[in-house]
Design a protein around this motif. Structure first.
Motif, PDB file in Angstrom:
ATOM      1  N   GLU A  94       0.839  -1.197   0.000  1.00 52.13           N
ATOM      2  CA  GLU A  94       0.000   0.000   0.000  1.00 52.13           C
ATOM      3  C   GLU A  94       0.873   1.246   0.000  1.00 52.13           C
ATOM      4  O   GLU A  94       1.829   1.355   0.780  1.00 52.13           O
ATOM      5  CB  GLU A  94      -0.954   0.035   1.190  1.00 52.13           C
ATOM      6  CG  GLU A  94      -1.951   1.180   1.066  1.00 52.13           C
ATOM      7  CD  GLU A  94      -3.100   1.118   2.042  1.00 52.13           C
ATOM      8  OE1 GLU A  94      -4.033   1.916   1.874  1.00 52.13           O
ATOM      9  OE2 GLU A  94      -3.066   0.292   2.967  1.00 52.13           O
ATOM     10  N   LEU A  95       0.536   2.177  -0.878  1.00 50.12           N
ATOM     11  CA  LEU A  95       1.232   3.449  -1.006  1.00 50.12           C
ATOM     12  C   LEU A  95       0.188   4.536  -1.214  1.00 50.12           C
ATOM     13  O   LEU A  95      -1.010   4.249  -1.278  1.00 50.12           O
ATOM     14  CB  LEU A  95       2.178   3.437  -2.220  1.00 50.12           C
ATOM     15  CG  LEU A  95       3.288   2.393  -2.221  1.00 50.12           C
ATOM     16  CD1 LEU A  95       2.867   1.156  -2.974  1.00 50.12           C
ATOM     17  CD2 LEU A  95       4.529   2.980  -2.826  1.00 50.12           C
ATOM     18  N   ALA A  96       0.655   5.780  -1.362  1.00 47.01           N
ATOM     19  CA  ALA A  96      -0.243   6.882  -1.681  1.00 47.01           C
ATOM     20  C   ALA A  96       0.431   7.779  -2.696  1.00 47.01           C
ATOM     21  O   ALA A  96       1.661   7.814  -2.799  1.00 47.01           O
ATOM     22  CB  ALA A  96      -0.587   7.678  -0.421  1.00 47.01           C
ATOM     23  N   ALA A  97      -0.376   8.496  -3.448  1.00 43.04           N
ATOM     24  CA  ALA A  97       0.109   9.531  -4.360  1.00 43.04           C
ATOM     25  C   ALA A  97      -0.541  10.833  -3.916  1.00 43.04           C
ATOM     26  O   ALA A  97      -1.714  10.834  -3.509  1.00 43.04           O
ATOM     27  CB  ALA A  97      -0.248   9.196  -5.793  1.00 43.04           C
ATOM     28  N   MET A  98       0.199  11.927  -3.979  1.00 40.21           N
ATOM     29  CA  MET A  98      -0.331  13.210  -3.508  1.00 40.21           C
ATOM     30  C   MET A  98       0.145  14.359  -4.367  1.00 40.21           C
ATOM     31  O   MET A  98       1.154  14.264  -5.060  1.00 40.21           O
ATOM     32  CB  MET A  98       0.112  13.478  -2.069  1.00 40.21           C
ATOM     33  CG  MET A  98       1.611  13.703  -1.938  1.00 40.21           C
ATOM     34  SD  MET A  98       2.136  14.698  -0.505  1.00 40.21           S
ATOM     35  CE  MET A  98       1.583  16.318  -0.953  1.00 40.21           C
ATOM     36  N   VAL A  99      -0.615  15.442  -4.324  1.00 42.68           N
ATOM     37  CA  VAL A  99      -0.192  16.742  -4.854  1.00 42.68           C
ATOM     38  C   VAL A  99      -0.271  17.730  -3.711  1.00 42.68           C
ATOM     39  O   VAL A  99      -1.166  17.656  -2.865  1.00 42.68           O
ATOM     40  CB  VAL A  99      -1.058  17.225  -6.034  1.00 42.68           C
ATOM     41  CG1 VAL A  99      -0.882  16.338  -7.257  1.00 42.68           C
ATOM     42  CG2 VAL A  99      -2.519  17.330  -5.661  1.00 42.68           C
ATOM     43  N   ARG A 100       0.705  18.626  -3.670  1.00 42.90           N
ATOM     44  CA  ARG A 100       0.684  19.693  -2.650  1.00 42.90           C
ATOM     45  C   ARG A 100      -0.230  20.814  -3.129  1.00 42.90           C
ATOM     46  O   ARG A 100      -0.288  21.117  -4.312  1.00 42.90           O
ATOM     47  CB  ARG A 100       2.085  20.271  -2.447  1.00 42.90           C
ATOM     48  CG  ARG A 100       3.046  19.328  -1.788  1.00 42.90           C
ATOM     49  CD  ARG A 100       4.361  20.049  -1.497  1.00 42.90           C
ATOM     50  NE  ARG A 100       5.413  19.093  -1.283  1.00 42.90           N
ATOM     51  CZ  ARG A 100       5.775  18.630  -0.089  1.00 42.90           C
ATOM     52  NH1 ARG A 100       5.152  19.059   0.979  1.00 42.90           N
ATOM     53  NH2 ARG A 100       6.743  17.758   0.034  1.00 42.90           N
ATOM     54  N   GLU A 101      -0.926  21.409  -2.190  1.00 45.40           N
ATOM     55  CA  GLU A 101      -1.769  22.561  -2.467  1.00 45.40           C
ATOM     56  C   GLU A 101      -1.605  23.547  -1.333  1.00 45.40           C
ATOM     57  O   GLU A 101      -1.392  23.141  -0.189  1.00 45.40           O
ATOM     58  CB  GLU A 101      -3.235  22.139  -2.634  1.00 45.40           C
ATOM     59  CG  GLU A 101      -3.442  21.227  -3.835  1.00 45.40           C
ATOM     60  CD  GLU A 101      -4.886  20.772  -3.992  1.00 45.40           C
ATOM     61  OE1 GLU A 101      -5.697  20.978  -3.068  1.00 45.40           O
ATOM     62  OE2 GLU A 101      -5.178  20.194  -5.035  1.00 45.40           O
ATOM     63  N   ALA A 102      -1.708  24.804  -1.661  1.00 41.98           N
ATOM     64  CA  ALA A 102      -1.567  25.842  -0.638  1.00 41.98           C
ATOM     65  C   ALA A 102      -2.667  25.719   0.393  1.00 41.98           C
ATOM     66  O   ALA A 102      -3.813  25.408   0.069  1.00 41.98           O
ATOM     67  CB  ALA A 102      -1.609  27.227  -1.287  1.00 41.98           C
ATOM     68  N   ILE A 103      -2.308  25.953   1.644  1.00 41.57           N
ATOM     69  CA  ILE A 103      -3.284  25.943   2.730  1.00 41.57           C
ATOM     70  C   ILE A 103      -3.967  27.304   2.760  1.00 41.57           C
ATOM     71  O   ILE A 103      -3.308  28.331   2.800  1.00 41.57           O
ATOM     72  CB  ILE A 103      -2.612  25.653   4.072  1.00 41.57           C
ATOM     73  CG1 ILE A 103      -1.960  24.271   4.035  1.00 41.57           C
ATOM     74  CG2 ILE A 103      -3.614  25.733   5.216  1.00 41.57           C
ATOM     75  CD1 ILE A 103      -1.150  23.958   5.264  1.00 41.57           C
ATOM     76  N   ALA A 104      -5.297  27.275   2.712  1.00 39.51           N
ATOM     77  CA  ALA A 104      -6.062  28.536   2.711  1.00 39.51           C
ATOM     78  C   ALA A 104      -6.170  29.123   4.075  1.00 39.51           C
ATOM     79  O   ALA A 104      -6.062  28.516   5.068  1.00 39.51           O
ATOM     80  CB  ALA A 104      -7.451  28.291   2.129  1.00 39.51           C
TER      81      ALA A 104
END
Length: 104
Positions: A94-104
């Motif tokens: 098991e793994l994950a893929a992510m994208v970073r996004e600015a915290i509002a």
């Protein structure tokens, strides 16, 4: 809810790692190619440590993982600092893929 502060303290003391906090229930190292995230949200727990791969396009990556024989174990969701999904490779890891996004 898991104790993120206690988890962070262990890894800081054991390895000298520094963590960035993203809300009250998530902290992550942000030091390089491989980082560790500590999750206090019980809806996102995994049984083992979860390798997370940062990608440029989350939806495209999800499609490529499925096409390569992977299975999504947790659909795309938002978390402090980005969006991700969990998947299992054809060998059961098991793994994950992510994208970073600015915290509002």
């Amino acid at each position: 809810m898991r104790d993120v502060a206690g988890q962070r303290q262990f890894y800081t003391e054991a390895f000298g790692w520094a963590f960035s906090d993203f809300g009250n229930d998530y902290a992550a190292t942000m030091s390089g190619d491989v980082d560790l995230g500590l999750n206090g949200d019980c809806t996102q727990w995994t049984a083992q440590l979860l390798p997370v791969i940062e990608v440029d396009d989350l939806e495209q990556t999800l499609g490529r993982i499925r096409a390569a024989g992977g299975a999504v174990t947790m659909p795309i969701f938002a978390f402090p600092g980005g969006r991700r999904f969990h998947f299992r490779d054809p060998h059961g890891h098991e793994l994950a893929a992510m994208v970073r996004e600015a915290i509002a």
